[in-house]
Design an enzyme around this catalytic site. Structure first.
Site, PDB file in Angstrom:
ATOM      1  CD  GLU A 180       5.697   0.899   6.094  1.00  0.00           C
ATOM      2  OE1 GLU A 180       5.719   0.721   4.880  1.00  0.00           O
ATOM      3  OE2 GLU A 180       5.760  -0.046   6.920  1.00  0.00           O
ATOM      4  CG  HIS A 259       3.232   3.498   1.762  1.00  0.00           C
ATOM      5  ND1 HIS A 259       3.917   2.641   0.929  1.00  0.00           N
ATOM      6  CD2 HIS A 259       3.601   3.166   3.022  1.00  0.00           C
ATOM      7  CE1 HIS A 259       4.660   1.830   1.645  1.00  0.00           C
ATOM      8  NE2 HIS A 259       4.490   2.115   2.917  1.00  0.00           N
ATOM      9  CB  CYS A 381       6.634   3.150  -4.986  1.00  0.00           C
ATOM     10  SG  CYS A 381       4.914   3.132  -4.571  1.00  0.00           S
TER      11      CYS A 381
HETATM   12  O1  SUG Z   1       5.716  -2.097   1.088  1.00  0.00           O
HETATM   13  N1  SUG Z   1       5.500  -4.047  -1.810  1.00  0.00           N
HETATM   14  C1  SUG Z   1       5.794  -2.755  -1.197  1.00  0.00           C
HETATM   15  C2  SUG Z   1       5.386  -1.662  -2.129  1.00  0.00           C
HETATM   16  C3  SUG Z   1       5.862  -0.326  -1.636  1.00  0.00           C
HETATM   17  C4  SUG Z   1       5.328   0.790  -2.431  1.00  0.00           C
HETATM   18  N2  SUG Z   1       5.842   1.994  -1.948  1.00  0.00           N
HETATM   19  C5  SUG Z   1       5.166   3.179  -1.843  1.00  0.00           C
HETATM   20  N3  SUG Z   1       3.875   3.227  -1.902  1.00  0.00           N
HETATM   21  N4  SUG Z   1       5.833   4.225  -1.573  1.00  0.00           N
HETATM   22  C6  SUG Z   1       5.086  -2.603   0.149  1.00  0.00           C
HETATM   23  O2  SUG Z   1       3.903  -2.913   0.232  1.00  0.00           O
HETATM   24  C7  SUG Z   1       5.686  -6.458  -2.094  1.00  0.00           C
HETATM   25  C8  SUG Z   1       6.751  -7.499  -1.936  1.00  0.00           C
HETATM   26  C9  SUG Z   1       6.269  -8.890  -2.150  1.00  0.00           C
HETATM   27  O3  SUG Z   1       5.087  -9.148  -2.076  1.00  0.00           O
HETATM   28  O4  SUG Z   1       7.143  -9.734  -2.371  1.00  0.00           O
HETATM   29  C10 SUG Z   1       6.024  -5.187  -1.341  1.00  0.00           C
HETATM   30  O5  SUG Z   1       6.728  -5.231  -0.361  1.00  0.00           O
END
Ligand code: SUG
Length: 458
Positions: A180, A259, A381
């Site tokens: 990730e 994460h 993020c």
């Molecule tokens: O992968 N949310 C992302 C958020 C990523 C956050 N990034 C970091 N922490 N670096 C995920 O969980 C939600 C999309 C949706 O529900 O449509 C989403 O993919």
């Protein structure tokens, strides 16, 4: 120890520009904000403008800022692979009729969270003195696994000079090598243009070695594997002395820490973290101290105790999903989500950290990125950190480097192309596909990227 970025080497934060299909489909495993906002109406225009306002504020404060483009969504070429035929509009309509979950996944604007785009090793740490990139396979969810090829193409277009930039293939997209990206990677150093230690944080073992895994998370499956982190380090030519591999605590993962950047953030020699972040905190700190000490750097741990901020509050406010940035005088500023100021315990802890002379964090500032936060994405993020020398900055595509002129163009572009309301049912609308393609086609011109998208190459 003072961290003072020389003019020559700087950390550039590349923020993801929020795409026109930003929506709340609740797709993300282990991500409590995403699950709890599932089905709500989003505002893509406001989301993109909030992101641009943060970029502008950091640029105005003197930080080096870049931007990464959104990905084309809905990802129609995925529908070809899933057996749908006809014109793009016909495929979209057929896919919605067959299974709306497919359309929701291929419409996600999740590429905005560029901390998950790739892992980067600055040239200073690489034996060939090039900057190394590995696009993350994001294989743990369908809606994000489809990002990797376009991410790799965008990074290759921006960092094209092979004598300075090395691009590695994404890891095999299978659970054993679940990767990730930089959200689980922190480089700790005394100065950006000196050596660094790479802290890779993972949540589970990938390969079965015939014995039970200790302390695995129960509620949510961890996304990053040790094997993935090790493979990225190998690709980038990092040695054992340059790396620390640390396991996340299962309690944190089960509380919604999908994460590591939801529970820890580092910059220079500072590691700000919650006491529940790691399975074995003492060993992680000891290893970091030893490996940083080998080149004369001293780790500055800033520990937040659970008595001060509970794990639940840390996840709800995204206190640790902050950007920790070095100012020209060597002091640091923490860019926190606005939610932190509204929580009295978190605000008090921020005041304590800033007042504590034992660390260089001198100020915090809150920004409103609520549209992104409601999908589990805070300030950290939204950005991919790339440490670049002056020569590397001169060798990259300058069209994605942020300045007032680009800001004005992007705000105008968003206002002309984005909707201010998107319900889940709107994802079935073929005109959204056309709007998105028109917008992104214009954007690649604004960012001087060339035709990086598959739909532009046909
Ligand atoms: O992968 N949310 C992302 C958020 C990523 C956050 N990034 C970091 N922490 N670096 C995920 O969980 C939600 C999309 C949706 O529900 O449509 C989403 O993919």
């Amino acid at each position: 120890m003072r961290v003072c970025p020389s003019d020559a080497t700087r950390e550039v934060n590349f923020d993801g520009l929020v795409g026109p299909t930003h929506n709340y489909s609740g797709l993300a495993h282990g991500n409590i904000a995403s699950a709890s906002h599932r089905g709500l109406v989003s505002n893509p225009r406001e989301a993109a403008l909030q992101g641009l306002a943060k970029m502008k504020a950091l640029h105005d404060a003197g930080f080096a800022q870049g931007v990464l483009p959104p990905q084309p969504r809905p990802a129609i070429e995925m529908l070809d692979r899933l057996g749908f035929t006809g014109t793009p509009s016909e495929k979209l309509t057929a896919a919605w009729a067959a299974d709306p979950a497919i359309v929701r996944a291929i419409s996600s604007a999740a590429a905005m969270w560029t901390a998950n785009a790739a892992t980067i090793t600055p040239s200073f740490d690489a034996s060939d003195r090039r900057v190394h990139f590995t696009a993350a396979n994001l294989q743990s969810s369908f809606h994000r696994a489809i990002e990797a090829p376009t991410t790799a193409a965008a990074l290759a277009a921006i960092f094209a000079d092979e004598s300075r930039f090395a691009h590695h293939p994404a890891l095999p997209a299978t659970p054993a090598f679940s990767d990730e990206g930089a959200a689980n990677h922190t480089r700790l150093c005394a100065t950006y243009d000196g050596p660094g230690v790479h802290l890779f944080v993972y949540g589970r073992d990938g390969l079965d070695r015939g014995h039970a895994e200790p302390a695995a998370s129960k509620r949510f499956t961890a996304r990053q594997t040790l094997e993935a982190s090790q493979a990225v380090a190998r690709q980038h030519g990092l040695t054992g002395e340059q790396c620390v591999f640390a396991r996340q605590s299962a309690a944190a993962i089960d509380a919604g820490v999908f994460h590591n950047d939801v529970i820890a953030v580092g910059n220079g020699p500072v590691l700000l973290y919650h006491e529940t972040a790691f399975a074995d905190e003492d060993t992680v700190l000891a290893e970091l101290r030893e490996k940083m000490g080998a080149f004369g750097a001293a780790l500055i741990p800033v520990r937040v105790n659970r008595d001060a901020v509970s794990l639940a509050d840390a996840v709800a406010t995204y206190l640790f999903n902050s950007q920790l940035l070095t100012r020209p005088d060597g002091s640091m500023i923490l860019i926190v989500p606005a939610e932190c100021e509204r929580n009295p315990e978190v605000a008090a802890e921020l005041d304590r950290i800033v007042a504590d002379p034992a660390n260089p964090i001198a100020e915090y500032r809150a920004y409103d990125v609520k549209q992104s936060m409601d999908n589990g994405g805070g300030p950290a993020c939204l950005r991919l950190r790339v440490v670049l020398t002056a020569a590397e900055r001169a060798a990259m595509n300058p069209g994605v480097l942020f300045d007032d002129a680009l800001h004005a163009k992007l705000v105008d572009w968003v206002k002309r192309h984005y909707r201010d309301r998107l319900a889940i049912a709107d994802l079935a609308d073929p005109s959204l596909l056309n709007e998105t393609r028109t917008a992104l086609d214009e954007l690649t011109g604004l960012l001087r990227l060339g035709s990086i998208y598959a739909f532009q190459q046909r």
